[in-house]
Design a protein around this motif. Structure first.
Motif, PDB file in Angstrom:
ATOM      1  N   ALA A   1      10.050 -23.092   3.628  1.00  0.00           N
ATOM      2  CA  ALA A   1      10.102 -23.139   2.159  1.00  0.00           C
ATOM      3  C   ALA A   1      10.229 -24.589   1.710  1.00  0.00           C
ATOM      4  O   ALA A   1      10.817 -25.413   2.386  1.00  0.00           O
ATOM      5  CB  ALA A   1      11.286 -22.329   1.647  1.00  0.00           C
TER       6      ALA A   1
ATOM      7  N   ALA B   1      16.700 -22.695  -0.525  1.00  0.00           N
ATOM      8  CA  ALA B   1      15.364 -22.849   0.062  1.00  0.00           C
ATOM      9  C   ALA B   1      15.431 -23.022   1.571  1.00  0.00           C
ATOM     10  O   ALA B   1      14.561 -22.518   2.288  1.00  0.00           O
ATOM     11  CB  ALA B   1      14.640 -24.034  -0.576  1.00  0.00           C
ATOM     12  N   THR B   2      16.447 -23.707   2.071  1.00  0.00           N
ATOM     13  CA  THR B   2      16.517 -23.930   3.530  1.00  0.00           C
ATOM     14  C   THR B   2      16.880 -22.672   4.299  1.00  0.00           C
ATOM     15  O   THR B   2      16.736 -22.637   5.514  1.00  0.00           O
ATOM     16  CB  THR B   2      17.529 -25.054   3.868  1.00  0.00           C
ATOM     17  N   GLU B   3      17.318 -21.637   3.616  1.00  0.00           N
ATOM     18  CA  GLU B   3      17.584 -20.375   4.288  1.00  0.00           C
ATOM     19  C   GLU B   3      16.291 -19.681   4.730  1.00  0.00           C
ATOM     20  O   GLU B   3      16.334 -18.788   5.557  1.00  0.00           O
ATOM     21  CB  GLU B   3      18.358 -19.436   3.362  1.00  0.00           C
ATOM     22  N   TYR B   4      15.185 -20.117   4.158  1.00  0.00           N
ATOM     23  CA  TYR B   4      13.895 -19.498   4.452  1.00  0.00           C
ATOM     24  C   TYR B   4      12.999 -20.528   5.136  1.00  0.00           C
ATOM     25  O   TYR B   4      12.672 -21.550   4.550  1.00  0.00           O
ATOM     26  CB  TYR B   4      13.249 -18.972   3.168  1.00  0.00           C
TER      27      TYR B   4
ATOM     28  N   GLY C   1      14.301 -12.572  -1.808  1.00  0.00           N
ATOM     29  CA  GLY C   1      15.639 -13.101  -1.563  1.00  0.00           C
ATOM     30  C   GLY C   1      16.012 -14.203  -2.541  1.00  0.00           C
ATOM     31  O   GLY C   1      17.098 -14.193  -3.126  1.00  0.00           O
ATOM     32  N   VAL C   2      15.111 -15.147  -2.731  1.00  0.00           N
ATOM     33  CA  VAL C   2      15.377 -16.257  -3.647  1.00  0.00           C
ATOM     34  C   VAL C   2      15.432 -15.748  -5.085  1.00  0.00           C
ATOM     35  O   VAL C   2      16.320 -16.118  -5.855  1.00  0.00           O
ATOM     36  CB  VAL C   2      14.313 -17.367  -3.491  1.00  0.00           C
TER      37      VAL C   2
ATOM     38  N   LEU D   1       7.259 -20.740  -1.292  1.00  0.00           N
ATOM     39  CA  LEU D   1       7.867 -19.852  -0.303  1.00  0.00           C
ATOM     40  C   LEU D   1       6.802 -19.221   0.591  1.00  0.00           C
ATOM     41  O   LEU D   1       5.675 -18.987   0.155  1.00  0.00           O
ATOM     42  CB  LEU D   1       8.680 -18.772  -1.024  1.00  0.00           C
TER      43      LEU D   1
ATOM     44  N   ASP E   1       6.673 -16.098   2.241  1.00  0.00           N
ATOM     45  CA  ASP E   1       6.318 -14.669   2.256  1.00  0.00           C
ATOM     46  C   ASP E   1       7.077 -13.905   1.176  1.00  0.00           C
ATOM     47  O   ASP E   1       7.969 -14.432   0.513  1.00  0.00           O
ATOM     48  CB  ASP E   1       6.573 -14.063   3.635  1.00  0.00           C
TER      49      ASP E   1
ATOM     50  N   ALA F   1       9.272 -11.534   1.469  1.00  0.00           N
ATOM     51  CA  ALA F   1      10.705 -11.376   1.738  1.00  0.00           C
ATOM     52  C   ALA F   1      11.486 -12.584   1.213  1.00  0.00           C
ATOM     53  O   ALA F   1      12.553 -12.435   0.604  1.00  0.00           O
ATOM     54  CB  ALA F   1      10.946 -11.193   3.233  1.00  0.00           C
ATOM     55  N   ALA F   2      10.963 -13.782   1.444  1.00  0.00           N
ATOM     56  CA  ALA F   2      11.608 -14.985   0.935  1.00  0.00           C
ATOM     57  C   ALA F   2      11.613 -14.992  -0.584  1.00  0.00           C
ATOM     58  O   ALA F   2      12.612 -15.340  -1.216  1.00  0.00           O
ATOM     59  CB  ALA F   2      10.898 -16.226   1.472  1.00  0.00           C
TER      60      ALA F   2
END
Length: 128
Positions: free
Chosen positions: A127, A121-124, A70-71, A62, A64, A66-67
């Motif tokens: 990643a 993962a694709t939301e970030y 979130g994950v 990931l 950062d 923030a990612a």
């Protein structure tokens, strides 16, 4: 003239044979098992029972904090145990997230979980 006909027929036979074997190979390649199916089949051959639960590890890189947060929160909500370590050798992906979940070795379950992790993962951006 008869020699030319024999050579022509022989050449056509070779071409037909090559086409047949190439099409057969393509058909075999298309019907091959998925990676999940191959891994689970290998584990079962080594004695892993399909209906017992085993710890299964998943890894995400990931970009950062923030990612990571979130994950992590989404995976922990789904019953994963998560730990994170910084990556030193990659300028874009700064964190390695390791998630473990105890689950049965059933192909559709593993494939569904793989799709779910890919979607998360694709939301970030960036990643893996």
């Amino acid at each position: 003239m008869a020699y030319a006909i024999v050579v022509f027929v022989f050449a056509v036979a070779i071409i037909v044979a090559r086409v047949y074997f190439n099409m057969r190979k393509v058909k075999q390649d298309n019907s091959s098992e998925s990676w999940d199916e191959k891994v689970i089949a290998g584990l079962r051959q080594r004695g892993y029972a399909p209906f017992n639960s085993y710890p299964v590890d998943f890894f995400l890189a990931l970009p950062d904090e923030a990612a990571v947060q979130g994950v992590r929160s989404r995976l922990e909500t789904d019953g994963f145990v998560v730990d994170v370590k910084p990556l030193e050798n990659d300028p874009e992906l700064n964190f390695s997230l390791h998630a473990t979940k105890s689950m049965r070795l059933i192909v559709p379950d593993m494939q569904e979980l793989g799709r779910k992790l890919t979607a998360i993962a694709t939301e970030y951006p960036r990643a893996l």
